[in-house]
Scaffold this active site. Structure first.
Site, short mmCIF file in Angstrom:
data_model
loop_
_atom_site.label_atom_id
_atom_site.label_comp_id
_atom_site.label_asym_id
_atom_site.label_seq_id
_atom_site.Cartn_x
_atom_site.Cartn_y
_atom_site.Cartn_z
N ASP A 248 0.82 -1.21 0.00
CA ASP A 248 0.00 0.00 0.00
C ASP A 248 0.85 1.26 0.00
O ASP A 248 0.55 2.25 -0.68
CB ASP A 248 -0.96 0.00 1.19
CG ASP A 248 -0.26 -0.23 2.53
OD1 ASP A 248 0.91 -0.67 2.56
OD2 ASP A 248 -0.90 0.03 3.58
N ARG A 249 1.97 1.22 0.72
CA ARG A 249 2.83 2.40 0.80
C ARG A 249 3.57 2.63 -0.51
O ARG A 249 3.72 3.78 -0.96
CB ARG A 249 3.80 2.24 1.96
CG ARG A 249 3.08 2.04 3.29
CD ARG A 249 4.01 1.71 4.42
NE ARG A 249 4.74 2.90 4.86
CZ ARG A 249 5.67 2.88 5.81
NH1 ARG A 249 6.01 1.73 6.39
NH2 ARG A 249 6.28 4.00 6.17
N ASP B 209 -1.19 8.12 5.36
CA ASP B 209 -2.29 7.18 5.12
C ASP B 209 -2.88 6.75 6.46
O ASP B 209 -2.21 6.12 7.27
CB ASP B 209 -1.77 5.97 4.35
CG ASP B 209 -2.91 5.10 3.81
OD1 ASP B 209 -4.06 5.26 4.27
OD2 ASP B 209 -2.64 4.24 2.95
#
Length: 259
Positions: A110-111, A130
């Site tokens: 996700d990062r 996030d």
């Protein structure tokens, strides 16, 4: 059409893209035990509501920070869409960015995807926040290189720890306090002040330190479910982009198709 699947620690988000345009988005609680058939029963009904034929889904890309969930999602793709899914970070869906940290392979999908999307959408040096189960702060330089970041407990984790480890404190919902006063007059208000304004102060302090270390102006891009809530309480965000991760998956799938 493209089906993008983002598997987080708390939720799995499915998004349907026609090119770069998001047509629909659905969310279900993350459960690694959920079978491909169970996903299909749920997802096929949602597609039908949108009047989308499953045969229109020609490509699927999956990003996951929960490895145990991947196998059943692959089964969903093969059995119900007749598609071999792209896996973010693997094969033709390699990230294609420089990851300038000590252990590049340890970076969560996700990062990395947030870094890809943020660099394409916003110029210059960036700090991407996030808000998920954990809150992550990621630095992406003006060349698109991922330079590192911070992992902090998410606000709900902090609240769970506070309530779970005390005998008398009640469970409260996360929301913006009605007053900007930081002196609470009752237990619930004092808890909300501590969690909410404490979190805002943490963000502002960490971002100030990160900007000083970067040494150049850096835009702050916020994403995740609670980004809008905090945007009302601080002026540190240059942009709130709720769909950054899903858009990053669409970008990655598009690049993979050109290889």
């Amino acid at each position: 059409m493209l089906l993008a699947i983002d598997v987080g620690n708390t939720n799995v988000v499915f998004a349907l893209f026609d090119g770069r345009e998001m047509r629909a988005r659905w969310r279900i609680a993350t459960d690694p035990r959920r079978t491909g058939d169970e996903y299909a029963v749920w997802l096929m009904q949602l597609l039908a509501i949108r009047k989308v034929d499953p045969k229109e889904v020609e490509r699927v890309i999956i990003a996951t920070v929960v490895p145990r969930a991947l196998h059943n999602l692959e089964i969903l793709c093969r059995h119900y869409f007749d598609v071999e899914p792209l896996i973010a970070g693997q094969g033709s869906a390699e990230y294609g960015i420089e990851i300038d940290v000590d252990q590049p392979r340890s970076l969560g999908a996700d990062r990395a995807i947030n870094a890809i999307a943020a660099h394409e959408k916003y110029p210059g040096d960036l700090i991407v926040i996030d808000f998920g189960t954990a809150t992550t702060f990621d630095v992406v330089d003006f060349n698109g290189t991922y330079k590192g970041g911070i992992i902090a407990p998410g606000i709900n984790l902090s609240l769970d720890a506070l309530v779970g480890n005390t005998a008398k404190l009640p469970r409260i919902a996360i929301r913006a306090p009605e007053s900007r006063s930081v002196i609470g007059r009752n237990t619930e208000d004092q808890m909300l002040i501590g969690v909410f304004w404490g979190y805002v102060a943490t963000m502002e302090g960490l971002i100030a330190r990160m900007r000083a270390e970067i040494g150049r102006p850096a835009k702050v891009i916020a994403t995740g479910g609670l980004a809008v809530l905090f945007d009302e309480a601080t002026d540190i965000f240059d942009a709130v982009d709720a769909d950054l991760t899903l858009e990053g998956l669409a970008i990655l799938a598009e690049r993979a198709a050109l290889k």
